[in-house]
Design a protein around this motif. Structure first.
Motif, PDB file in Angstrom:
ATOM      1  N   GLY A 341       0.795  -1.236   0.000  1.00 43.15           N
ATOM      2  CA  GLY A 341       0.000   0.000   0.000  1.00 43.15           C
ATOM      3  C   GLY A 341       0.819   1.272   0.000  1.00 43.15           C
ATOM      4  N   ARG A 342       2.104   1.193  -0.331  1.00 41.77           N
ATOM      5  CA  ARG A 342       2.981   2.369  -0.265  1.00 41.77           C
ATOM      6  C   ARG A 342       3.292   2.960  -1.649  1.00 41.77           C
ATOM      7  NH1 ARG A 342       7.591   2.509   1.470  1.00 41.77           N
ATOM      8  NH2 ARG A 342       7.550   4.118   3.088  1.00 41.77           N
ATOM      9  N   VAL A 343       2.604   2.485  -2.686  1.00 42.06           N
ATOM     10  CA  VAL A 343       2.832   3.004  -4.044  1.00 42.06           C
ATOM     11  C   VAL A 343       1.489   3.442  -4.633  1.00 42.06           C
ATOM     12  CG1 VAL A 343       3.640   2.471  -6.373  1.00 42.06           C
ATOM     13  CG2 VAL A 343       4.806   1.495  -4.387  1.00 42.06           C
ATOM     14  N   SER A 344       1.422   4.686  -5.080  1.00 42.95           N
ATOM     15  CA  SER A 344       0.185   5.175  -5.683  1.00 42.95           C
ATOM     16  C   SER A 344       0.038   4.692  -7.120  1.00 42.95           C
ATOM     17  CB  SER A 344       0.150   6.709  -5.643  1.00 42.95           C
ATOM     18  OG  SER A 344       0.143   7.179  -4.321  1.00 42.95           O
ATOM     19  N   PHE A 345       1.067   4.961  -7.948  1.00 47.50           N
ATOM     20  CA  PHE A 345       1.020   4.593  -9.366  1.00 47.50           C
ATOM     21  C   PHE A 345       2.315   3.892  -9.754  1.00 47.50           C
ATOM     22  CE2 PHE A 345      -1.761   8.261  -9.022  1.00 47.50           C
ATOM     23  CZ  PHE A 345      -2.900   7.817  -9.680  1.00 47.50           C
ATOM     24  N   ALA A 346       2.172   2.765 -10.442  1.00 47.07           N
ATOM     25  CA  ALA A 346       3.329   2.059 -10.995  1.00 47.07           C
ATOM     26  C   ALA A 346       3.190   2.043 -12.508  1.00 47.07           C
ATOM     27  CB  ALA A 346       3.404   0.640 -10.456  1.00 47.07           C
ATOM     28  N   GLN A 347       4.202   2.569 -13.189  1.00 48.10           N
ATOM     29  CA  GLN A 347       4.203   2.519 -14.648  1.00 48.10           C
ATOM     30  C   GLN A 347       5.166   1.413 -15.069  1.00 48.10           C
ATOM     31  OE1 GLN A 347       4.319   6.275 -16.671  1.00 48.10           O
ATOM     32  NE2 GLN A 347       3.210   5.287 -18.330  1.00 48.10           N
ATOM     33  N   VAL A 348       4.592   0.383 -15.690  1.00 54.55           N
ATOM     34  CA  VAL A 348       5.373  -0.792 -16.068  1.00 54.55           C
ATOM     35  C   VAL A 348       5.827  -0.628 -17.514  1.00 54.55           C
ATOM     36  CG1 VAL A 348       5.381  -3.295 -16.311  1.00 54.55           C
ATOM     37  CG2 VAL A 348       4.110  -2.221 -14.432  1.00 54.55           C
ATOM     38  N   ILE A 349       7.117  -0.379 -17.688  1.00 54.37           N
ATOM     39  CA  ILE A 349       7.683  -0.164 -19.008  1.00 54.37           C
ATOM     40  C   ILE A 349       7.891  -1.488 -19.733  1.00 54.37           C
ATOM     41  CG2 ILE A 349       9.581   0.965 -20.233  1.00 54.37           C
ATOM     42  CD1 ILE A 349       7.817   2.781 -18.363  1.00 54.37           C
ATOM     43  N   SER A 350       8.127  -2.522 -18.995  1.00 55.51           N
ATOM     44  CA  SER A 350       8.485  -3.832 -19.548  1.00 55.51           C
ATOM     45  C   SER A 350       7.400  -4.376 -20.470  1.00 55.51           C
ATOM     46  CB  SER A 350       8.711  -4.827 -18.410  1.00 55.51           C
ATOM     47  OG  SER A 350       9.522  -4.252 -17.402  1.00 55.51           O
ATOM     48  N   SER A 351       7.842  -5.131 -21.478  1.00 54.60           N
ATOM     49  CA  SER A 351       6.929  -5.843 -22.367  1.00 54.60           C
ATOM     50  C   SER A 351       6.935  -7.317 -22.001  1.00 54.60           C
ATOM     51  CB  SER A 351       7.348  -5.636 -23.821  1.00 54.60           C
ATOM     52  OG  SER A 351       8.682  -6.057 -24.012  1.00 54.60           O
ATOM     53  N   GLY A 352       6.214  -8.117 -22.811  1.00 54.78           N
ATOM     54  CA  GLY A 352       6.122  -9.543 -22.514  1.00 54.78           C
ATOM     55  C   GLY A 352       4.838  -9.914 -21.808  1.00 54.78           C
ATOM     56  N   PHE A 353       3.859  -9.041 -21.887  1.00 58.91           N
ATOM     57  CA  PHE A 353       2.561  -9.288 -21.240  1.00 58.91           C
ATOM     58  C   PHE A 353       1.486  -9.559 -22.309  1.00 58.91           C
ATOM     59  CE2 PHE A 353       4.993  -7.027 -18.021  1.00 58.91           C
ATOM     60  CZ  PHE A 353       4.696  -7.739 -16.863  1.00 58.91           C
ATOM     61  N   GLY A 354       0.354  -8.909 -22.210  1.00 58.93           N
ATOM     62  CA  GLY A 354      -0.786  -9.226 -23.069  1.00 58.93           C
ATOM     63  C   GLY A 354      -0.612  -8.921 -24.531  1.00 58.93           C
ATOM     64  N   GLU A 355       0.459  -8.212 -24.913  1.00 63.31           N
ATOM     65  CA  GLU A 355       0.675  -7.932 -26.332  1.00 63.31           C
ATOM     66  C   GLU A 355       1.155  -9.170 -27.092  1.00 63.31           C
ATOM     67  OE1 GLU A 355       4.645  -7.205 -24.404  1.00 63.31           O
ATOM     68  OE2 GLU A 355       2.530  -6.814 -23.909  1.00 63.31           O
ATOM     69  N   VAL A 356       1.526 -10.222 -26.342  1.00 61.40           N
ATOM     70  CA  VAL A 356       1.877 -11.503 -26.949  1.00 61.40           C
ATOM     71  C   VAL A 356       1.024 -12.587 -26.303  1.00 61.40           C
ATOM     72  CG1 VAL A 356       4.224 -10.860 -27.602  1.00 61.40           C
ATOM     73  CG2 VAL A 356       3.806 -11.786 -25.326  1.00 61.40           C
ATOM     74  N   GLU A 357       0.702 -13.611 -27.065  1.00 55.40           N
ATOM     75  CA  GLU A 357      -0.186 -14.665 -26.580  1.00 55.40           C
ATOM     76  C   GLU A 357       0.346 -15.296 -25.296  1.00 55.40           C
ATOM     77  OE1 GLU A 357      -3.491 -16.999 -26.456  1.00 55.40           O
ATOM     78  OE2 GLU A 357      -3.110 -15.525 -28.028  1.00 55.40           O
ATOM     79  N   SER A 358       1.656 -15.525 -25.240  1.00 56.20           N
ATOM     80  CA  SER A 358       2.238 -16.217 -24.094  1.00 56.20           C
ATOM     81  C   SER A 358       2.243 -15.383 -22.821  1.00 56.20           C
ATOM     82  CB  SER A 358       3.683 -16.633 -24.421  1.00 56.20           C
ATOM     83  OG  SER A 358       4.467 -15.490 -24.749  1.00 56.20           O
ATOM     84  N   GLY A 359       1.993 -14.069 -22.952  1.00 60.05           N
ATOM     85  CA  GLY A 359       2.050 -13.206 -21.781  1.00 60.05           C
ATOM     86  C   GLY A 359       0.703 -12.830 -21.198  1.00 60.05           C
ATOM     87  N   ARG A 360      -0.374 -13.353 -21.748  1.00 61.65           N
ATOM     88  CA  ARG A 360      -1.699 -12.926 -21.286  1.00 61.65           C
ATOM     89  C   ARG A 360      -1.994 -13.364 -19.855  1.00 61.65           C
ATOM     90  NH1 ARG A 360      -5.305 -13.649 -26.867  1.00 61.65           N
ATOM     91  NH2 ARG A 360      -4.192 -11.994 -27.995  1.00 61.65           N
ATOM     92  N   ALA A 361      -1.620 -14.562 -19.518  1.00 56.39           N
ATOM     93  CA  ALA A 361      -1.840 -15.025 -18.142  1.00 56.39           C
ATOM     94  C   ALA A 361      -1.012 -14.204 -17.166  1.00 56.39           C
ATOM     95  CB  ALA A 361      -1.488 -16.508 -18.029  1.00 56.39           C
ATOM     96  N   LEU A 362       0.221 -13.872 -17.551  1.00 58.81           N
ATOM     97  CA  LEU A 362       1.079 -13.060 -16.686  1.00 58.81           C
ATOM     98  C   LEU A 362       0.488 -11.666 -16.503  1.00 58.81           C
ATOM     99  CD1 LEU A 362       3.730 -12.894 -15.103  1.00 58.81           C
ATOM    100  CD2 LEU A 362       4.854 -12.137 -17.222  1.00 58.81           C
ATOM    101  N   GLU A 363      -0.136 -11.127 -17.542  1.00 63.35           N
ATOM    102  CA  GLU A 363      -0.749  -9.804 -17.426  1.00 63.35           C
ATOM    103  C   GLU A 363      -1.906  -9.829 -16.424  1.00 63.35           C
ATOM    104  OE1 GLU A 363      -0.913  -6.925 -20.746  1.00 63.35           O
ATOM    105  OE2 GLU A 363      -3.077  -7.243 -20.646  1.00 63.35           O
ATOM    106  N   ALA A 364      -2.693 -10.902 -16.463  1.00 68.58           N
ATOM    107  CA  ALA A 364      -3.782 -11.028 -15.489  1.00 68.58           C
ATOM    108  C   ALA A 364      -3.225 -11.128 -14.069  1.00 68.58           C
ATOM    109  CB  ALA A 364      -4.632 -12.255 -15.823  1.00 68.58           C
ATOM    110  N   THR A 365      -2.121 -11.845 -13.913  1.00 75.03           N
ATOM    111  CA  THR A 365      -1.475 -11.959 -12.596  1.00 75.03           C
ATOM    112  C   THR A 365      -0.956 -10.601 -12.131  1.00 75.03           C
ATOM    113  OG1 THR A 365      -0.814 -14.236 -13.089  1.00 75.03           O
ATOM    114  CG2 THR A 365       0.355 -13.122 -11.302  1.00 75.03           C
ATOM    115  N   LEU A 366      -0.383  -9.835 -13.067  1.00 75.85           N
ATOM    116  CA  LEU A 366       0.103  -8.495 -12.742  1.00 75.85           C
ATOM    117  C   LEU A 366      -1.019  -7.625 -12.178  1.00 75.85           C
ATOM    118  CD1 LEU A 366       2.197  -6.137 -12.961  1.00 75.85           C
ATOM    119  CD2 LEU A 366       1.340  -5.783 -15.290  1.00 75.85           C
TER     120      LEU A 366
END
Length: 727
Positions: A341-366
């Protein structure tokens, strides 16, 4: 409701669509007139008293879910005078090859619709925006010319009438070429019953995938639905429901303050042995003069980029307003989940999430991990946020002054281009946020912030997808009443579902959805990044006048051929560059300007004329044009190369000073825009940059070519006209 029982019966029978009679019953339940009809099983069923109560002549149509085009299958016969003719027609249809091969539910016998103009009303279910409604004229106009207009539901009467006005064939409804005029009120009434507030498509958005009333026969007395086709939703159609989407509203301003004015910034991904994007971010923040505290986060390092490092976000001296995260995608959910609870906004620069099929589950976890850690997420797969009010930046050396342009972009790279190229052309930003995949916060949320933000006067958006289209539409309708919104949309040409050419589904590609959005909200669509920047520049410097939309333009500058070409282009953009009136011309001619000067409009003034009185002659010309000619816009264009080697007098400063003084004497009279043309020679380009800065300091927008101004003014006028119509 009657329509629910009709649909329930079809579903119980395992059908994915309604037969024609059920479809018409659905329309009739909403007050849309349909012909009286009966259904017979075969030719023998047409004899006796089965058709009693119908008025002849009648039409017979085969009923089969397996036959899409009844006419092509030989399954339609019109103008039948009695029961015997009906029986013969049914018997003949039953022998047609396509009908014999299909499962036939019966034959619909109905009264002939009165003569009139054939109109098509359709509807479909867009996966982002929900129900949409369409109208067009029947026959060749829809099948070959695709002359149709779409709107996102629910529509109002103004929307319905504007849809009719958009049709190229609309004059046929109004009695063109000696034809009989029909009742537009009847068409509007049908459109509202289908797609208006509480209409068929709106209330049954989770039941109807596609609807076609083709044709709706319209006469001077009313309208009758002669045919109806209804395809039902399936298990793969996500539910929309009818609930209003949630809005941040005025709360958005306070909610996003830690993002745009952070006091503390955490950085995850900086290295002590190399230079990563996170190291670069820290360096750029220092160069930009960020006044707050920056906390590098690293499990082992004591210091990074000259700053004390901390093992985790939970161990920083103060809570983190904004966290910049650029590490391997798989590590990020655990880090945000432990933020405590100590972070208001996190901007995630990293790729490898929902923009690729293999990263969709990881994006939901994020998303779930960030929620558990009490943090809101921007991204992933983006580049950062630029906020001059908070000295927050991801590109190097952006403008420091806070301006009126707020931007949201789903592309990080394009965001960098917008800042760099935009600032070179004079744009000044209240902020720019890259949102990437928008796993949590996205375009809708930032749009609400800019709408509530007193520093922002115009909003620009680059979009590739909208996850909650109905909320987006709702926000835009409010936004454009007070602030213009410029949209650059990627992927507008994707095709809709395949179907026959006369059916709504095949006519509704992604492009038509966005055209409808523009028409309904007043948001202005552009096609290129240059247009995006140029229109934002116009809205940054000019004040829209809904009470007097831009029509009449005066062009003033040096270059005869340039003026002629510009006149043609302005005319193609629908802008008026007609000659000045005789009284204005008489006053201009009385100035005794040198030979070669033309004052008709365009006002063509060679360099020798502009050098007269060290450029102050321009003020006399502008005074007359503003005072008597009363243009809606005045565009001054100067070919800078033409002044080189033409003597010691450089009239440019006096020309711009004259424009400023005339604007002050005639406030609100005309939109003043400046075109500085260059041949690309380095010294000319250098002087152009200097003149652009002086012009922008005087709040005068500067463009490279007259064609750029024409396109910007056309779009600017579109917004003025919308505001004039809708208030």
């Amino acid at each position: 409701m009657a329509e629910n029982s009709v649909i329930a019966a079809a579903r119980e029978a395992g059908r994915g669509s309604l037969d024609e009679r059920a479809g018409k019953a659905l329309l009739a339940s909403r007050g849309i007139a349909v012909p009286r009809s009966v259904v017979v099983k075969d030719a023998s069923g047409a004899r006796g008293g089965a058709l009693e109560g119908l008025s002849f002549p009648v039409v017979v149509k085969v009923m089969s879910a397996e036959i899409l085009h009844k006419s092509d299958a030989g399954g339609v016969k019109v103008g039948l005078a009695d029961a015997a003719a009906v029986a013969d027609a049914v018997a003949a249809m039953a022998e047609q090859p396509k009908i014999r091969a299909a499962k036939v539910d019966g034959y619909l016998v109905e009264e002939m619709a009165p003569k009139g103009q054939e109109v098509v009303i359709g509807g479909l279910r867009d996966p982002r925006f929900g129900a949409m409604v369409m109208v067009g004229l029947g026959g060749i106009f829809v099948e070959l010319l695709a002359d149709v207009a779409f709107r996102i539901c629910p529509i109002g009467e103004a929307d319905a009438r504007e849809m009719l006005d958009e049709l190229k064939a609309a004059p046929l409804l109004r009695g063109a070429r000696g034809g009989a005029a029909v009742s537009e009120d009847a068409i509007v009434d049908a459109l509202l019953k289908v797609g208006g507030e509480g209409g068929l498509l709106v209330e049954l958005v989770d039941e109807i995938r596609e609807l076609d009333i083709n044709p709706l026969i319209v006469s001077a007395d009313g309208a009758v639905a002669a045919d109806a086709r209804v395809i039902l939703t399936g298990a793969d159609d996500a539910a929309f429901g009818t609930a209003k989407p949630e809005r941040l509203g005025a709360k958005a301003k306070d909610f996003f303050r830690p993002l745009f004015e952070p006091k503390t910034v955490g950085v995850i991904g900086a290295s002590g042995t190399g230079v990563t994007i996170a190291n670069t971010f820290i360096q750029r923040m220092a160069d930009y003069g960020f006044p707050g505290e920056i906390y590098p986060i690293h499990p082992k390092a004591d210091e990074l980029e000259g700053l004390k490092a901390y093992p985790s976000l939970a161990e920083t001296p103060k809570p983190v307003d904004y966290a910049y995260i650029a590490i391997g995608a798989e590590r990020i959910p655990d880090i945000l989940g432990a933020a405590d609870g100590r972070v208001s906004f996190a901007q995630v620069i990293s790729s490898g999430f929902g923009e690729v099929e293999s990263g969709r589950a990881l994006e939901a976890t994020l998303k779930e991990s960030a929620k558990a850690g009490g943090c809101r997420v921007l991204g992933p797969n983006c580049l950062g946020t630029y906020s001059p009010r908070g000295r927050l930046t991801f590109p190097p050396r952006p403008p420091e002054e806070v301006g009126p342009v707020g931007v949201i972009t789903q592309s990080g790279g394009l965001g960098t281009d917008i800042i760099r190229r935009g600032s070179m052309r004079g744009l000044r930003f209240s902020g720019l946020v890259t949102v990437g995949n928008s796993v949590d916060l996205g375009p809708n949320d930032l749009l609400e912030f800019y709408l509530a933000d007193e520093k922002t006067r115009v909003i620009g958006m680059y979009l590739e997808d909208v996850k909650d289209g109905r909320r987006f539409l709702d926000i835009l309708k409010d936004a454009t009443k007070v602030k213009p919104v410029v949209l650059l949309k990627g992927g507008r040409t994707a095709q809709g579902q395949l179907a026959a050419a006369s059916h709504t589904g095949s006519l509704a590609g992604d492009e038509r959805v966005w055209v409808a959005l523009e028409k309904q909200t007043g948001a202005v669509m552009v096609d290129t990044l240059d247009e995006f920047i140029e229109l934002l520049l116009a809205f940054q410097t000019l004040t829209p006048r809904p009470e007097r939309p831009t029509e009449r333009c005066v062009l003033f500058g040096n270059g005869g051929g340039t003026s002629v070409l510009a006149t043609d282009f302005f005319a193609r953009c629908g802008l008026d560059v007609s000659p000045l009136d005789k009284d204005t011309l008489a006053e201009l001619e009385a100035l005794g300007l040198p030979p070669g000067t033309s004052v008709v409009n365009p006002i063509d003034t060679p360099v020798a004329t502009l050098q007269r009185e060290e450029g102050k002659v321009a003020e006399k010309i502008l005074d007359i044009v503003y005072g008597r000619g009363r243009p809606d816009a005045l565009v001054m264009h100067l070919n800078l190369a033409a002044f080189v080697g033409r003597g010691p007098i450089d009239p440019l400063d006096n020309l711009m000073a004259a424009a400023v003084r005339v604007q002050e004497r005639f406030p609100g009279q005309a939109h003043f825009m400046l075109v500085l043309r260059s041949d690309g020679e380095p010294k000319i380009e250098e002087s152009k940059r200097a003149y652009r800065e002086r012009a922008m300091a005087a709040n005068i927008p500067v463009y490279d070519e007259l064609s750029n101004v024409a396109m910007a003014l056309r779009a600017f006028r579109g917004y003025e006209r919308f505001r004039a119509r809708r208030g």
